[in-house]
Design a protein around this motif. Structure first.
Motif, PDB file in Angstrom:
ATOM      1  N   UNK A   1     -24.801  13.831 -15.970  1.00  0.00           N
ATOM      2  CA  UNK A   1     -25.200  12.747 -15.092  1.00  0.00           C
ATOM      3  C   UNK A   1     -25.353  11.339 -16.128  1.00  0.00           C
ATOM      4  N   UNK A   2     -26.281  11.543 -17.229  1.00  0.00           N
ATOM      5  CA  UNK A   2     -26.355  10.268 -18.045  1.00  0.00           C
ATOM      6  C   UNK A   2     -24.881   9.737 -18.594  1.00  0.00           C
TER       7      UNK A   2
ATOM      8  N   UNK B   1     -28.986  24.633 -13.636  1.00  0.00           N
ATOM      9  CA  UNK B   1     -28.380  23.481 -13.206  1.00  0.00           C
ATOM     10  C   UNK B   1     -27.971  22.595 -14.616  1.00  0.00           C
ATOM     11  N   UNK B   2     -27.248  23.092 -15.348  1.00  0.00           N
ATOM     12  CA  UNK B   2     -26.856  22.370 -16.706  1.00  0.00           C
ATOM     13  C   UNK B   2     -25.974  21.190 -16.134  1.00  0.00           C
TER      14      UNK B   2
ATOM     15  N   UNK C   1     -35.613  17.660 -18.416  1.00  0.00           N
ATOM     16  CA  UNK C   1     -36.769  18.321 -17.813  1.00  0.00           C
ATOM     17  C   UNK C   1     -36.148  19.262 -16.553  1.00  0.00           C
ATOM     18  N   UNK C   2     -35.438  18.727 -15.769  1.00  0.00           N
ATOM     19  CA  UNK C   2     -35.178  19.435 -14.620  1.00  0.00           C
ATOM     20  C   UNK C   2     -34.186  20.833 -14.966  1.00  0.00           C
TER      21      UNK C   2
END
Length: 87
Positions: A50-51, A44-45, A35-36
């Motif tokens: 992060x996951x 911001x790819x 979503x972000x």
């Protein structure tokens, strides 16, 4: 093999490693990252990493804890190693 799965499908990798709560948290983290990333028009790819990083680190730490537990159980069962023994 589990690490490759953790990079490409983080929640599934965690679930197959026996970490259901971490998999659920990772699924939420993945949804927030998507979503972000979409809301910022793909500026911001790096958020998509992060996951995967969470899954890889969590799987590594769990495997190290299991290995440590096995060593401690072996020492408790068979006693300490002889003096001067080095692995």
């Amino acid at each position: 093999m589990i690490y490759i799965l953790a990079v490409f499908l983080p929640p599934l990798g965690l679930l197959l490693n026996g970490q259901p709560f971490a998999a659920l948290f990772n699924l939420v983290l993945l949804a927030v990252s998507v979503v972000l990333t979409v809301l910022t028009i793909f500026t911001l790819p790096v958020l998509m990493l992060l996951p995967s990083a969470h899954a890889v680190i969590s799987i590594y730490m769990t495997r190290e804890n299991r290995r440590h537990r096995e060593i401690v159980e072996a020492i408790e069962r068979h006693g300490p190693p002889p003096p001067g023994w080095r692995p």
